[in-house]
Design a protein around this motif. Structure first.
Motif, PDB file in Angstrom:
ATOM      1  N   UNK A   1      11.736  -5.221  67.826  1.00 44.75           N
ATOM      2  CA  UNK A   1      12.148  -5.084  66.358  1.00 44.75           C
ATOM      3  C   UNK A   1      12.818  -3.433  67.040  1.00 44.75           C
ATOM      4  N   UNK A   2      12.851  -3.232  68.032  1.00 44.21           N
ATOM      5  CA  UNK A   2      12.673  -1.494  68.918  1.00 44.21           C
ATOM      6  C   UNK A   2      14.025  -1.143  68.508  1.00 44.21           C
ATOM      7  N   UNK A   3      14.665  -3.134  68.442  1.00 40.78           N
ATOM      8  CA  UNK A   3      16.206  -2.097  68.443  1.00 40.78           C
ATOM      9  C   UNK A   3      16.805  -1.228  67.305  1.00 40.78           C
ATOM     10  N   UNK A   4      16.051  -2.409  66.080  1.00 43.45           N
ATOM     11  CA  UNK A   4      16.309  -1.695  64.611  1.00 43.45           C
ATOM     12  C   UNK A   4      15.031  -0.109  63.752  1.00 43.45           C
ATOM     13  N   UNK A   5      14.626   0.201  64.540  1.00 45.08           N
ATOM     14  CA  UNK A   5      13.611   1.532  64.964  1.00 45.08           C
ATOM     15  C   UNK A   5      14.477   2.686  64.725  1.00 45.08           C
ATOM     16  N   UNK A   6      15.340   2.763  65.036  1.00 44.40           N
ATOM     17  CA  UNK A   6      16.200   3.827  64.721  1.00 44.40           C
ATOM     18  C   UNK A   6      17.123   3.456  62.726  1.00 44.40           C
ATOM     19  N   UNK A   7      17.399   2.798  62.283  1.00 44.04           N
ATOM     20  CA  UNK A   7      17.656   2.460  61.299  1.00 44.04           C
ATOM     21  C   UNK A   7      16.394   2.675  60.113  1.00 44.04           C
ATOM     22  N   UNK A   8      14.978   2.799  60.717  1.00 40.96           N
ATOM     23  CA  UNK A   8      13.641   2.990  59.726  1.00 40.96           C
ATOM     24  C   UNK A   8      13.834   4.301  59.749  1.00 40.96           C
ATOM     25  N   UNK A   9      13.606   5.040  61.368  1.00 45.33           N
ATOM     26  CA  UNK A   9      13.386   6.402  61.215  1.00 45.33           C
ATOM     27  C   UNK A   9      14.529   7.118  60.688  1.00 45.33           C
ATOM     28  N   UNK A  10      16.132   6.865  60.643  1.00 45.62           N
ATOM     29  CA  UNK A  10      17.066   6.681  59.818  1.00 45.62           C
ATOM     30  C   UNK A  10      16.990   7.264  58.367  1.00 45.62           C
ATOM     31  N   UNK A  11      15.797   6.408  57.493  1.00 45.33           N
ATOM     32  CA  UNK A  11      16.039   5.822  56.700  1.00 45.33           C
ATOM     33  C   UNK A  11      14.556   7.177  55.952  1.00 45.33           C
ATOM     34  N   UNK A  12      14.214   7.204  56.581  1.00 40.70           N
ATOM     35  CA  UNK A  12      12.482   8.334  56.660  1.00 40.70           C
ATOM     36  C   UNK A  12      13.019   9.965  56.582  1.00 40.70           C
ATOM     37  N   UNK A  13      13.732   9.451  57.710  1.00 38.91           N
ATOM     38  CA  UNK A  13      14.884  10.975  57.693  1.00 38.91           C
ATOM     39  C   UNK A  13      15.278  12.009  56.723  1.00 38.91           C
ATOM     40  N   UNK A  14      16.649  10.801  55.967  1.00 40.57           N
ATOM     41  CA  UNK A  14      17.420  11.211  54.373  1.00 40.57           C
ATOM     42  C   UNK A  14      16.393  11.059  53.773  1.00 40.57           C
ATOM     43  N   UNK A  15      14.913  10.155  53.613  1.00 42.86           N
ATOM     44  CA  UNK A  15      13.879  10.702  52.482  1.00 42.86           C
ATOM     45  C   UNK A  15      13.638  12.740  52.388  1.00 42.86           C
ATOM     46  N   UNK A  16      13.303  13.062  53.887  1.00 42.91           N
ATOM     47  CA  UNK A  16      12.645  14.050  53.926  1.00 42.91           C
ATOM     48  C   UNK A  16      13.715  15.402  53.709  1.00 42.91           C
ATOM     49  N   UNK A  17      15.206  14.936  54.029  1.00 40.13           N
ATOM     50  CA  UNK A  17      16.346  15.857  54.105  1.00 40.13           C
ATOM     51  C   UNK A  17      16.600  15.678  52.556  1.00 40.13           C
ATOM     52  N   UNK A  18      16.153  15.171  51.844  1.00 36.50           N
ATOM     53  CA  UNK A  18      16.392  15.055  50.405  1.00 36.50           C
ATOM     54  C   UNK A  18      15.491  15.467  49.396  1.00 36.50           C
TER      55      UNK A  18
END
Length: 408
Positions: free
Chosen positions: A16-33
């Motif tokens: 699942x490491x290939x999809x970790x970047x999508x999880x990190x991006x979603x967390x980042x977007x929540x923090x930016x909001x």
């Protein structure tokens, strides 16, 4: 990547490491909001980010510009002064400054800076996520416990004519029951009815045992109240009983599938074992049949190795002689060149002409010198004769005048 800045290898993280970047991006977007990042986007006339903006490559130039802009904005929000990158700034210098600020926050950077030039990928999401986390810490933001919405999934169970509704069955199936249901069943009444059934008492009124109501009216009343006789049981997926039932169901499915697959695997194992035995027997048979050819091949291989060694030795001698021949050829060329130079100088008539000219000049100079010598000899002879005549005259003279003495 972890929150403390330490990155984990993809091999250790699993498939699942290939999809970790999508999880990190979603967390980042929540923090930016949460940080109201729209203000910096509106300032630069940029559209809001999508949930996979930095995870997938779209436009490297635009993504790198937004990455550097957001990084500068987050660093300033975290309490560190950072100049906004300009268009004429080099990307390497901008990346170095951003990574230096990231290290100052206590995060480690164990990836090459060139990974950030593309403006997308796991490293970009990691840097922005760390900076956003630092901003949240700087403003003393605290995450609250999540509030899960109540699920309104309903499972309707129709009670038939022969079905028996007891308290034990309801206690096993009901997890949560809303009090605002219009047609709910009173558990106390059900419990009393079940108790009466267990004691053999009849719950039917005596007057209904001998009814005079027409069957048509009875069927109409039954059709009218039939929807109200449905028992609505609301299940909760978070209940441990449902999880246990699912576990038992999955276990039964796994056991049934395992038995079926075990038979196939045993059959496959037997077939593979038989095939391996056949291959080993065929191999032994072929080795026995080809043993003389193998020995002959080995002998030919040994002869070939000996011939190669002799060839290498002979080629070494040829190389040495070739080198000597080249040296002798170079010396011969030098001797030929010297002989040609000497022959050309010997056949050349210019030195002979020069010699003749020199001899002619010497003869002329010799004649001139002879003439001068003759003139000098004649002058000397004249002077001697004159001196002799003067001496003779003086000898015969009696008186020598004083004026003549001054001449001598």
């Amino acid at each position: 990547m972890a929150e403390d800045g330490r990155r984990v290898d993809e091999d250790d993280r699993g498939p699942g490491a290939a999809f970790q970047v999508f999880v990190t991006m979603e967390d980042l977007l929540d923090k930016l909001r949460l940080l109201n990042y729209e203000e910096v986007l509106n300032k630069h006339n940029m559209k809001p980010l999508t949930r996979h903006y930095f995870a997938l490559p779209t436009n490297p130039g635009e993504q790198f510009f937004i990455f550097s802009t957001l990084s500068a904005w987050l660093i300033n929000k975290a309490g560190h002064h950072f100049e906004q990158p300009q268009d004429y700034d080099g990307p390497n210098a901008t990346i170095s400054n951003i990574l230096a600020e990231l290290r100052s926050f206590g995060y480690t950077v164990d990836f090459p800076p060139s990974k950030l030039k593309t403006g997308h990928g796991e490293q970009v999401c990691y840097v922005l996520d760390c900076l956003a986390e630092e901003v949240l810490k700087h403003i003393n933001f605290a995450w609250s416990r999540p509030i899960y919405p109540s699920e309104e999934l309903e499972e309707e169970t129709v009670v038939g004519e022969d079905s028996e509704l007891t308290l034990n069955k309801l206690e096993e199936e009901i997890v949560e029951e809303d009090s605002d249901d219009e047609h709910c069943i009173d558990l106390n009444d059900l419990a009393s009815q079940s108790h009466k059934l267990a004691q053999g008492e009849s719950t039917k009124p005596q007057e209904i045992l001998e009814s005079n109501i027409d069957a048509v009216e009875w069927n109409m009343e039954l059709e009218r109240v039939l929807p109200q006789l449905k028992v609505t049981i609301r299940t909760d997926n978070k209940d441990w009983r449902i999880h246990v039932d699912q576990m038992h169901q999955h276990r039964e499915d796994i056991e049934s599938l395992f038995k079926e697959s075990q038979g196939y695997l045993d059959k496959l194992q037997n077939e593979i074992s038989k095939t391996l035995e056949k291959v080993s027997s065929r191999e032994k048979y072929i080795n026995n049949q080809l043993q003389p050819l193998v020995q002959e091949y080995r002998a030919a291989q040994a002869q070939l190795n000996e011939a190669k060694e002799g060839y290498q030795q002979g080629s070494g001698g040829v190389t040495e002689r070739t080198r000597m021949l080249s040296e002798i050829t170079e010396e011969l060329e030098k001797v030929k060149q010297e002989m040609e130079e000497k022959g050309s100088s010997m056949t050349d008539g210019a030195p002979l002409v020069k010699i003749k000219q020199a001899l002619t000049k010497l003869k002329q100079e010799t004649k001139q010198m002879e003439i001068r010598i003759g003139v000098v000899e004649h002058t000397l002879l004249q002077s001697k004769l004159k001196e002799k005549s003067n001496m003779t005259r003086d000898m015969h003279a009696i008186n020598i005048p004083e004026s003549s003495i001054g001449v001598y």
